[in-house]
Scaffold this motif. Structure first.
Motif, PDB file in Angstrom:
ATOM      1  N   LEU A 119     -11.857   1.955 -30.214  1.00 52.85           N
ATOM      2  CA  LEU A 119     -12.089   2.770 -31.413  1.00 52.85           C
ATOM      3  C   LEU A 119     -12.738   1.929 -32.513  1.00 52.85           C
ATOM      4  N   ALA A 120     -12.319   0.672 -32.615  1.00 50.49           N
ATOM      5  CA  ALA A 120     -12.925  -0.195 -33.639  1.00 50.49           C
ATOM      6  C   ALA A 120     -14.422  -0.380 -33.372  1.00 50.49           C
ATOM      7  N   ALA A 121     -14.796  -0.397 -32.092  1.00 49.34           N
ATOM      8  CA  ALA A 121     -16.214  -0.569 -31.751  1.00 49.34           C
ATOM      9  C   ALA A 121     -16.984   0.742 -31.829  1.00 49.34           C
ATOM     10  N   GLY A 122     -16.254   1.842 -32.021  1.00 47.16           N
ATOM     11  CA  GLY A 122     -16.931   3.155 -32.113  1.00 47.16           C
ATOM     12  C   GLY A 122     -17.164   3.798 -30.755  1.00 47.16           C
ATOM     13  N   VAL A 123     -16.371   3.405 -29.744  1.00 46.48           N
ATOM     14  CA  VAL A 123     -16.515   4.004 -28.409  1.00 46.48           C
ATOM     15  C   VAL A 123     -15.609   5.234 -28.309  1.00 46.48           C
ATOM     16  N   HIS A 124     -16.173   6.332 -27.879  1.00 48.87           N
ATOM     17  CA  HIS A 124     -15.391   7.558 -27.694  1.00 48.87           C
ATOM     18  C   HIS A 124     -14.461   7.400 -26.488  1.00 48.87           C
ATOM     19  N   VAL A 125     -13.226   7.914 -26.621  1.00 50.01           N
ATOM     20  CA  VAL A 125     -12.227   7.793 -25.544  1.00 50.01           C
ATOM     21  C   VAL A 125     -11.638   9.168 -25.242  1.00 50.01           C
ATOM     22  N   ALA A 126     -11.538   9.490 -23.964  1.00 58.92           N
ATOM     23  CA  ALA A 126     -10.852  10.721 -23.534  1.00 58.92           C
ATOM     24  C   ALA A 126      -9.885  10.335 -22.412  1.00 58.92           C
ATOM     25  N   LEU A 127      -9.171  11.317 -21.868  1.00 54.04           N
ATOM     26  CA  LEU A 127      -8.155  11.010 -20.854  1.00 54.04           C
ATOM     27  C   LEU A 127      -8.550  11.498 -19.470  1.00 54.04           C
ATOM     28  N   GLY A 128      -8.111  10.764 -18.453  1.00 52.58           N
ATOM     29  CA  GLY A 128      -8.284  11.197 -17.073  1.00 52.58           C
ATOM     30  C   GLY A 128      -7.003  10.937 -16.303  1.00 52.58           C
ATOM     31  N   THR A 129      -6.758  11.749 -15.284  1.00 50.14           N
ATOM     32  CA  THR A 129      -5.556  11.524 -14.471  1.00 50.14           C
ATOM     33  C   THR A 129      -5.816  10.524 -13.345  1.00 50.14           C
ATOM     34  N   ASP A 130      -7.094  10.363 -12.962  1.00 48.80           N
ATOM     35  CA  ASP A 130      -7.457   9.483 -11.850  1.00 48.80           C
ATOM     36  C   ASP A 130      -6.631   9.752 -10.597  1.00 48.80           C
ATOM     37  N   VAL A 131      -6.296  10.987 -10.340  1.00 51.42           N
ATOM     38  CA  VAL A 131      -5.746  11.337  -9.012  1.00 51.42           C
ATOM     39  C   VAL A 131      -6.728  10.843  -7.977  1.00 51.42           C
ATOM     40  N   GLY A 132      -6.267  10.126  -6.905  1.00 51.39           N
ATOM     41  CA  GLY A 132      -4.971   9.738  -6.524  1.00 51.39           C
ATOM     42  C   GLY A 132      -4.513   8.344  -6.913  1.00 51.39           C
ATOM     43  N   GLY A 133      -5.320   7.513  -7.666  1.00 50.52           N
ATOM     44  CA  GLY A 133      -4.748   6.286  -8.206  1.00 50.52           C
ATOM     45  C   GLY A 133      -3.670   6.650  -9.214  1.00 50.52           C
TER      46      GLY A 133
END
Ligand code: GUN
Ligand code: ZN
Length: 450
Positions: free
Chosen positions: A307-321
């Motif tokens: 966030l400090a670098a200004g990179v957008h972040v969202a969430l993933g479940t990464d099924v099956g890892g």
């Protein structure tokens, strides 16, 4: 068409709580006026009822209505190997995942897996997903066919690699290009499907494969791009050795010309400041998958640095890892991870978690004009979380003293069992077995694209 007025306690985040302290919008007795699958007006129920006496009221009494969840990293071929704990990434790929992915060469098997996978998404309240596909073109045609039947919004593509997996999963740059092109022509923008150009990761992709992917992205500039990055220290070290002429992992994708506004890179744990700066400059998203990162022991996600670098972040479940399809669980694990990071962690509020599961995903996919919150003009993509009678979560919600407490309790304790009903573009895509017909809206065709 007669509009439907949904009456519910609802919450949404039309802006980011990372930059706006008032991002969480709450209507405790709210109304969403929906016509043709689109939210026409959003506000308090009494006002909307008075202004629209013609609307059919649909009462979602109890629980909370949220925007449909958006999973920005989830693997279709891996649904049946969820739970392979106890191995780090490269060992897990070799012994757990890749043998299963090879089975999708059989179309009957691939179709059954696609059905299991899509069911997993919708019964957990996920309405849109950026889906890591299969290495087999036939399995991808089947996937898109099955996805169209469900009404879910999917962004997916053929996974391509030409080294270090198993021979049956390898392709060539020419085939990667020609099969990708055929799939884009057939599926991209058809109904609710979109295409994502998907090299598995630089470890398994030669420069030739990355160039074939870049040719597709340049020929079809509105397709998406997704891959993995900086997940595991052994992986990062191997990529460094395989690409001696590149500055770092990100540079392997960047120099091929793959990065842009519609790029989503999963994990990015062991990242450098240079990479973060470049990701921000390209407006890429990092898909944070905290359950997977914990299960595979990949490491803690440096959210603060992103966030400090200004990179957008969202969430993933990464099924099956990852350990399942629930974005509620993923939000909770993201919260845990930041708590455990101490001073390096970013304390997350329930509003942050809701944003990460909904609006942040819509922005990652460049679909925030259409989905991600309940503002007027957005499609009615929604999940109604209503704990079963007698459940502990019901007791907690009955005694919550603020919307923020309610939301925290949903993330802390909510599971698939609490997902009562799910809509995409105004059409029901899931209703919990036993949900009484008086609670359930009349079905609209889920194949209507809106
Ligand atoms: N890197 C390359 N393939 C994979 C995969 O299937 N899962 C995860 N978590 N990382 C990967
Ligand atoms: Zn993954």
């Amino acid at each position: 068409m007669t509009p439907t007025l949904y009456r519910a306690a609802f919450m949404h985040t039309p802006s980011s709580p990372f930059t706006d302290a008032d991002a969480l919008h709450v209507e405790e007795d709210g109304g969403l006026l929906v016509n043709g699958g689109v939210i026409v007006q959003s506000g308090d129920f009494a006002g909307l009822r008075a202004a629209h006496p013609e609307a059919a009221v649909h009462d979602l009494h109890g629980g909370v209505l949220l925007p449909g969840f958006i999973d920005t990293h989830v693997h279709y071929p891996q649904v049946r190997v969820i739970g392979g704990l106890g191995r780090p990434l490269l060992d897990w790929l070799e012994h757990v995942t890749l043998p299963e992915e090879a089975r999708l060469a059989d179309p009957a098997y691939a179709r059954a897996v696609a059905k299991d996978f899509l069911h997993g998404l919708r019964c957990n309240g996920t309405t849109t997903a950026l889906v890591f596909g299969s290495h087999f073109k036939g399995a991808m045609d089947l996937f898109f066919e099955e996805a169209a039947q469900t009404g879910l919004r999917t962004v997916a593509g053929l996974v391509v690699s030409d080294r270090m997996l198993r021979p049956e999963l390898h392709t060539t740059p020419d085939l990667a290009y020609s099969e990708g092109r055929a799939l884009i022509e057939r599926w991209h923008g058809v109904g609710r499907a979109r295409y994502a150009v998907t090299p598995r990761f630089s470890l398994s992709a030669s420069e030739g494969i990355l160039d074939a992917c870049a040719a597709l992205v340049s020929e079809y500039p509105d397709v998406h791009f997704t891959s993995h990055i900086n997940e595991n220290v052994r992986e990062v070290q191997t990529v460094r050795e395989l690409f001696p002429g590149r500055l770092d992992y990100l540079d392997t994708y960047d120099r091929a010309g793959l990065l842009g506004r519609r790029s989503v890179l999963a994990h990015n744990i062991h990242t450098t400041d240079r990479e973060l700066g470049q990701m921000a400059a390209h407006h890429c998203t990092a898909a944070h998958c905290p359950c997977s990162n914990s299960a595979l022991g990949s490491g803690p996600f440096p959210l603060k640095r992103h966030l400090a670098a200004g990179v957008h972040v969202a969430l993933g479940t990464d099924v099956g890892g990852g350990t399942g399809f629930s974005l509620l669980k993923e939000g909770l694990q993201a919260y845990f991870m930041q708590q455990l990071l101490g001073e390096d962690g970013l304390p997350l509020t329930p509003a942050h978690l809701l944003y990460l599961c909904t609006r942040a995903g819509a922005e990652a996919l460049d679909m925030h004009g259409q989905i991600g919150d309940f503002s007027a003009g957005k499609a009615f993509d929604a999940v109604w979380l209503c704990p079963p009678q007698g459940s502990t979560l019901e007791a907690i919600l009955d005694h919550a003293s603020s919307p923020s407490e309610t939301l925290a309790a949903l993330f802390a304790g909510g599971t698939q069992a609490d997902v009562a009903q799910v809509w995409v573009g105004g059409g029901e895509v899931y209703a919990r077995p036993g949900l009484s017909s008086s609670e359930s809206v009349p079905k609209q065709s889920p194949v209507l694209a809106s």
